[in-house]
Design a protein around this motif. Sequence first.
Motif, PDB file in Angstrom:
ATOM      1  N   SER A  71      10.716  -3.354   3.489  1.00 28.22           N
ATOM      2  CA  SER A  71      11.810  -2.661   2.806  1.00 28.22           C
ATOM      3  C   SER A  71      11.664  -2.914   1.317  1.00 28.22           C
ATOM      4  O   SER A  71      11.423  -4.053   0.900  1.00 28.22           O
ATOM      5  CB  SER A  71      13.171  -3.177   3.287  1.00 28.22           C
ATOM      6  OG  SER A  71      13.311  -3.014   4.679  1.00 28.22           O
ATOM      7  N   SER A  72      11.841  -1.868   0.510  1.00 31.45           N
ATOM      8  CA  SER A  72      11.629  -2.029  -0.919  1.00 31.45           C
ATOM      9  C   SER A  72      12.413  -0.998  -1.707  1.00 31.45           C
ATOM     10  O   SER A  72      12.817   0.036  -1.173  1.00 31.45           O
ATOM     11  CB  SER A  72      10.130  -1.903  -1.247  1.00 31.45           C
ATOM     12  OG  SER A  72       9.909  -1.983  -2.642  1.00 31.45           O
ATOM     13  N   ALA A  73      12.600  -1.287  -2.986  1.00 32.47           N
ATOM     14  CA  ALA A  73      13.180  -0.314  -3.906  1.00 32.47           C
ATOM     15  C   ALA A  73      12.097   0.689  -4.311  1.00 32.47           C
ATOM     16  O   ALA A  73      10.903   0.386  -4.268  1.00 32.47           O
ATOM     17  CB  ALA A  73      13.720  -1.028  -5.144  1.00 32.47           C
ATOM     18  N   PRO A  74      12.487   1.898  -4.709  1.00 38.43           N
ATOM     19  CA  PRO A  74      11.497   2.901  -5.116  1.00 38.43           C
ATOM     20  C   PRO A  74      10.545   2.426  -6.206  1.00 38.43           C
ATOM     21  O   PRO A  74       9.361   2.771  -6.196  1.00 38.43           O
ATOM     22  CB  PRO A  74      12.369   4.064  -5.604  1.00 38.43           C
ATOM     23  CG  PRO A  74      13.623   3.940  -4.796  1.00 38.43           C
ATOM     24  CD  PRO A  74      13.852   2.464  -4.668  1.00 38.43           C
ATOM     25  N   ALA A  75      11.046   1.615  -7.150  1.00 37.38           N
ATOM     26  CA  ALA A  75      10.194   1.160  -8.261  1.00 37.38           C
ATOM     27  C   ALA A  75       8.998   0.365  -7.763  1.00 37.38           C
ATOM     28  O   ALA A  75       7.881   0.498  -8.296  1.00 37.38           O
ATOM     29  CB  ALA A  75      11.013   0.321  -9.238  1.00 37.38           C
ATOM     30  N   LEU A  76       9.196  -0.466  -6.747  1.00 38.67           N
ATOM     31  CA  LEU A  76       8.089  -1.258  -6.221  1.00 38.67           C
ATOM     32  C   LEU A  76       7.134  -0.397  -5.401  1.00 38.67           C
ATOM     33  O   LEU A  76       5.915  -0.588  -5.445  1.00 38.67           O
ATOM     34  CB  LEU A  76       8.619  -2.431  -5.396  1.00 38.67           C
ATOM     35  CG  LEU A  76       9.477  -3.442  -6.157  1.00 38.67           C
ATOM     36  CD1 LEU A  76       9.746  -4.672  -5.300  1.00 38.67           C
ATOM     37  CD2 LEU A  76       8.814  -3.856  -7.464  1.00 38.67           C
ATOM     38  N   PHE A  77       7.686   0.549  -4.643  1.00 35.20           N
ATOM     39  CA  PHE A  77       6.818   1.491  -3.933  1.00 35.20           C
ATOM     40  C   PHE A  77       5.950   2.266  -4.934  1.00 35.20           C
ATOM     41  O   PHE A  77       4.779   2.537  -4.683  1.00 35.20           O
ATOM     42  CB  PHE A  77       7.640   2.466  -3.094  1.00 35.20           C
ATOM     43  CG  PHE A  77       7.964   1.965  -1.714  1.00 35.20           C
ATOM     44  CD1 PHE A  77       6.955   1.595  -0.831  1.00 35.20           C
ATOM     45  CD2 PHE A  77       9.279   1.874  -1.285  1.00 35.20           C
ATOM     46  CE1 PHE A  77       7.243   1.138   0.445  1.00 35.20           C
ATOM     47  CE2 PHE A  77       9.584   1.413  -0.004  1.00 35.20           C
ATOM     48  CZ  PHE A  77       8.566   1.047   0.866  1.00 35.20           C
ATOM     49  N   SER A  78       6.527   2.615  -6.074  1.00 34.98           N
ATOM     50  CA  SER A  78       5.789   3.344  -7.099  1.00 34.98           C
ATOM     51  C   SER A  78       4.607   2.521  -7.608  1.00 34.98           C
ATOM     52  O   SER A  78       3.500   3.049  -7.824  1.00 34.98           O
ATOM     53  CB  SER A  78       6.717   3.714  -8.260  1.00 34.98           C
ATOM     54  OG  SER A  78       6.021   4.390  -9.282  1.00 34.98           O
ATOM     55  N   LYS A  79       4.815   1.230  -7.791  1.00 32.08           N
ATOM     56  CA  LYS A  79       3.731   0.352  -8.252  1.00 32.08           C
ATOM     57  C   LYS A  79       2.614   0.274  -7.214  1.00 32.08           C
ATOM     58  O   LYS A  79       1.427   0.263  -7.557  1.00 32.08           O
ATOM     59  CB  LYS A  79       4.277  -1.039  -8.547  1.00 32.08           C
ATOM     60  CG  LYS A  79       5.168  -1.111  -9.773  1.00 32.08           C
ATOM     61  CD  LYS A  79       5.638  -2.531 -10.036  1.00 32.08           C
ATOM     62  CE  LYS A  79       6.511  -2.591 -11.286  1.00 32.08           C
ATOM     63  NZ  LYS A  79       6.971  -3.968 -11.575  1.00 32.08           N
ATOM     64  N   VAL A  80       3.002   0.209  -5.946  1.00 28.28           N
ATOM     65  CA  VAL A  80       2.002   0.144  -4.876  1.00 28.28           C
ATOM     66  C   VAL A  80       1.194   1.438  -4.823  1.00 28.28           C
ATOM     67  O   VAL A  80      -0.042   1.421  -4.683  1.00 28.28           O
ATOM     68  CB  VAL A  80       2.668  -0.137  -3.514  1.00 28.28           C
ATOM     69  CG1 VAL A  80       1.637  -0.087  -2.392  1.00 28.28           C
ATOM     70  CG2 VAL A  80       3.358  -1.493  -3.526  1.00 28.28           C
TER      71      VAL A  80
END
Length: 516
Positions: free
Chosen positions: A257-266
């Motif tokens: 589970s993650s915030a969009p900002a971290l998914f964006s970095k991945v």
Amino acid sequence: MVSSDSMACNETVASRIDSLISTGVTIHGGSAAFAYGCSQIDYQNLEHRVEDAVELLHSMGVKPGNRIAIVGENCLAYCIFLFAVSRIGAWTVAVNARMSPRELELVLSDASPHMVIFLSGDSPSASDHGTRLGARAVKSAGPTDFKLSIVTGMMAENPETHDENVALVIYTSGSTGSPKGVLVTHASLLNLAEVVATSRDISPDDVVYGLGSYAHISGLGQLLGALRGGATTFLPGKFTPENLLADIASQRITVLSSAPALFSKVVSYCKERDLSLRGTSLRWINWGGAPMTQSLRDEVEDLFGLPLYTFYGLSEFQPIAYTNSQFYRRDCALGFPSRGVEVEVRSGAGERAPQGEPGELWVRGKSLSPGYFGKSTLLPDADGWFNTGDVVTQATDGALVMVGRTKEIIIRSGFNVYPSEVEQILLDHENVTSAAVLGVSRDNNEDVIACVVVSERLPDEDKYRAFLRDRLSPYKIPSRIVFLGEMPLTSSGKLDRAALRRIVQLRLDPIDVTHN
């Protein structure tokens, strides 16, 4: 509310969050509850550690009704003391050690805790805060050597009040600089744990990635849901895309589970290296905590080869809505109302908004917070309804779709501009990696100011404005576009709009940057 002096030991409160540990011992005993580094601890030994912490807290004079601030980051000790404070019948004031000194002092001043525990052995930031505030090291007399320091004597002289149903106080970041402590009950947290566990089919076969801060409601939901389902929670170190990929492979992570900002970095990290995360141990991914764009959502699903679900709620009311394998949508909807949650979309006049029309989201249910610490503000209206402050539409299938925040609406020449709409269009540009939109007052009107982080070195503002003209009505086009190296974030990883406004104030000509 009753005086803590008149309270019993709270032994009659059978359903506190620490019951998840004792229940876990009965059902899952020798199964791993937590993994960290190269170590693990099973439910049985976790119970022993919690009892050791209870004994230590008792030796330091902690009693039912006390407010105990825990300053730390996600680590085993944070979890142990969270449940130990619960078992005593005290309140936890949950504090993320990554707060700035100013933010921490504002929280402690408002919470007026009986004791502040700094988890110095697990968090350099907590250690620094403790040193600055004159904390003294504590040596545990029990079998578990807890490395921590404490400060006492911060409690205000005001008479103490206590509600035995409250488990902890979670402070919202807010935009005014004045934090509010949301009272969260044991019952609402146990309901949250149940919804997380059942909606995600959490089982002892799962390894949940413990990424979200346990000082915030979304991270707590992940923690408690994993315990409710008998899963193992892996406690990672500092987040980087590289570390996440290594942890997925070495720990066989199944739930992320993650915030969009971290998914964006991945996504960016994997794009640069032509990596795919299809076929890993992961079986479940979901986002929450901030708005998601359709383009990022599509990229995440393509990268992982999995459906991307969502989970929506507030510190004051959790959960409100979610999606899962039974209730799934391919857009960025907030999800479908959770069982037992009533929702209404209301117009500015307080009437029900027509189907598909935007309005304020009001919710009603048993998970609503009883209020804010030290404040007389009652959250619900006379009929038990709470205004979330979010502007949504409700689709014909019942799903809630975010439009924006009530307080963030910009009124430009009499027209409503929702910052999230402009932000999502900006994020559709191939060079924009982050975007935030503010309203600023000038000449009896409001200007729309866009702040963006881009991947190119010498961006041309006119080109970005032309991109927006093809996609937005004229009154929604930003008056200025401010290019930044990075967005300011709060300790919980969310956009710090107050800090962003200060940056804008320095970068632009003198204008009133006081709204939104």
